[in-house]
Design a protein around this motif. Structure first.
Motif, mmCIF file in Angstrom:
data_model
loop_
_atom_site.group_PDB
_atom_site.id
_atom_site.type_symbol
_atom_site.label_atom_id
_atom_site.label_comp_id
_atom_site.label_asym_id
_atom_site.label_seq_id
_atom_site.Cartn_x
_atom_site.Cartn_y
_atom_site.Cartn_z
ATOM 1 N N LEU A 143 -1.318 9.044 5.731
ATOM 2 C CA LEU A 143 -1.584 8.648 4.345
ATOM 3 C C LEU A 143 -0.663 9.336 3.340
ATOM 4 O O LEU A 143 -1.029 9.572 2.189
ATOM 5 C CB LEU A 143 -3.055 8.904 3.975
ATOM 6 C CG LEU A 143 -4.094 8.192 4.837
ATOM 7 C CD1 LEU A 143 -5.484 8.383 4.246
ATOM 8 C CD2 LEU A 143 -3.787 6.714 4.985
ATOM 9 N N ARG B 62 0.214 4.164 0.928
ATOM 10 C CA ARG B 62 -0.263 5.186 1.861
ATOM 11 C C ARG B 62 0.218 4.867 3.268
ATOM 12 O O ARG B 62 -0.191 3.861 3.859
ATOM 13 C CB ARG B 62 -1.788 5.264 1.836
ATOM 14 C CG ARG B 62 -2.360 5.650 0.475
ATOM 15 C CD ARG B 62 -3.841 5.376 0.384
ATOM 16 N NE ARG B 62 -4.114 3.933 0.421
ATOM 17 C CZ ARG B 62 -5.309 3.397 0.170
ATOM 18 N NH1 ARG B 62 -6.323 4.184 -0.145
ATOM 19 N NH2 ARG B 62 -5.484 2.093 0.232
ATOM 20 N N PRO C 98 2.279 9.532 0.626
ATOM 21 C CA PRO C 98 2.697 8.546 -0.384
ATOM 22 C C PRO C 98 4.104 8.014 -0.105
ATOM 23 O O PRO C 98 5.077 8.775 -0.101
ATOM 24 C CB PRO C 98 2.642 9.339 -1.691
ATOM 25 C CG PRO C 98 2.848 10.758 -1.279
ATOM 26 C CD PRO C 98 2.200 10.898 0.065
ATOM 27 N N CYS D 264 8.928 6.472 5.375
ATOM 28 C CA CYS D 264 7.957 7.481 4.962
ATOM 29 C C CYS D 264 8.632 8.846 4.872
ATOM 30 O O CYS D 264 9.403 9.224 5.766
ATOM 31 C CB CYS D 264 6.805 7.524 5.966
ATOM 32 S SG CYS D 264 5.597 8.840 5.624
ATOM 33 N N ASP E 14 0.850 -1.188 0.000
ATOM 34 C CA ASP E 14 0.000 0.000 0.000
ATOM 35 C C ASP E 14 0.888 1.241 0.000
ATOM 36 O O ASP E 14 1.835 1.339 0.787
ATOM 37 C CB ASP E 14 -0.889 -0.038 1.246
ATOM 38 C CG ASP E 14 -1.983 1.024 1.223
ATOM 39 O OD1 ASP E 14 -1.870 2.014 0.473
ATOM 40 O OD2 ASP E 14 -2.977 0.862 1.962
#
Length: 343
Positions: A51, A46, A53, A66, A44
């Motif tokens: 959330l 997110r 990218p 992240c 995923d």
């Protein structure tokens, strides 16, 4: 709308690197990358925190970080680190997708992961043989993926949509066969109808020869196409793979792999062949598919009850197979078996 328990193409193998790649498949955002030891990962895209990218993040060893708050995730989708150093919350985990490299392509399974079986990946090994200089391409289509498949399985449009190729394929002798859920379609032009593309690529060929176009459609939207020309002074052929993966109901990823066989060691010819092929698709096929999509709207083409021609045989058969498979996948019986196998 989609068949999920099957293998789709997610990209060319060379696209999976330590630099994350973000794409949407079947309405789901996915990030693809290789860890520093080469492990393929699809998950995923997110981050479960805000959330953000993940494809804008960084691969750190065997994890992806992240770009927003530094949370790190393992290939299994588990959060392994937070910016505060606290234990990651239970909800800080990501869905992962089976991802396999085969035939120089990346294959992704968007359905129930426990049902993913790499032996079900269709055989496209022809696209890796040593008789051609292989090229890879990508196109983005603002149209439903089945419209792009229709375009490939009904080559009678070449005479009208691609006037430079000037081949009367609509009047070719055709043969349709089905083996399981695989659809085979062969079109043959007689000797007095030369294939303009073959003569353009290799002027040494005799101007009168037999053209044979062989197509193989595999669930859900995979097409192998071989264009062959046989003449008194030599033969010529183009093997190619066309992989249509839905991004959304009205947008499609189009992955192409094709072989230049006239002179495999001629890099200039290969580049000209690649740019020419992509140019034709980008400026003639895709605009027509996108114009179709605007007229069709939000419903399926077949719900408009279109007129059906003889040359539609392969496209219609493929649509019927896919429709049946989607219905079977969503039937209560299938769901119960799937649930049992997932235990």
């Amino acid at each position: 709308m989609y068949l999920r328990n099957c293998w789709y193409v997610a990209g060319h193998a060379e696209e999976a690197t330590v630099k994350p790649l973000g794409r949407i498949f079947l309405d789901e955002p996915v990030v693809i990358f290789r860890t520093e030891t080469g492990t393929l990962v699809a998950m995923d895209d997110r981050c479960p925190h805000r959330l953000a990218p993940l494809h804008k993040g960084t691969v750190c060893g065997e994890q992806i970080q992240c770009p927003y708050h530094g949370l790190r995730f393992s290939p299994a989708g588990m959060c392994t680190a937070t910016p505060s150093g606290d234990r990651p919350p239970a909800r800080a985990r990501l869905k992962t997708y089976p991802l396999v490299e085969r035939h120089e392509m990346l294959w992704i399974w968007m359905g129930e992961a426990s049902l993913a079986d790499a032996s079900l990946i269709p055989d496209f090994s022809r696209l890796t043989e040593d008789d051609a200089d292989w090229l890879s391409g990508y196109l983005y289509v603002r149209g439903n993926y089945q419209l792009a498949v229709d375009n490939l399985l009904d080559l009678s449009h070449i005479e009208f949509l691609h006037p430079m190729l000037a081949s009367p394929i609509a009047r070719a002798h055709s043969q349709l066969e089905q083996e399981g859920d695989t659809v085979h379609f062969t079109s043959t032009l007689p000797d007095d109808k030369p294939l303009a593309l073959a003569l353009t690529m290799n002027p040494r060929l005799a101007p009168h020869g037999k053209t044979v176009m062989r197509e193989r459609w595999e669930v859900p939207s995979l097409v192998f196409l071989s264009v062959e020309y046989y003449s008194a002074t030599g033969d010529w052929y183009i093997p190619s793979g066309h992989f249509l993966t839905p991004e959304t109901a009205t947008t499609t990823h189009y992955f192409l792999r094709s072989g230049q066989t006239v002179d495999k060691y001629n890099a200039q010819m290969t580049e000209a062949f690649k740019s020419g092929s992509l140019h034709i698709f980008a400026t003639e096929d895709i605009p027509m598919i996108e114009a179709q999509q605007k007229n069709i709207g939000a419903i399926d083409l077949m719900d408009h009850h279109p007129a059906i021609l003889r040359t539609d045989a392969a496209a219609v058969r493929a649509r019927r197979v896919l429709s049946r498979r989607i219905k079977e996948e969503n039937s209560p019986v299938y769901t119960a078996v799937e649930a049992q196998q997932g235990q």
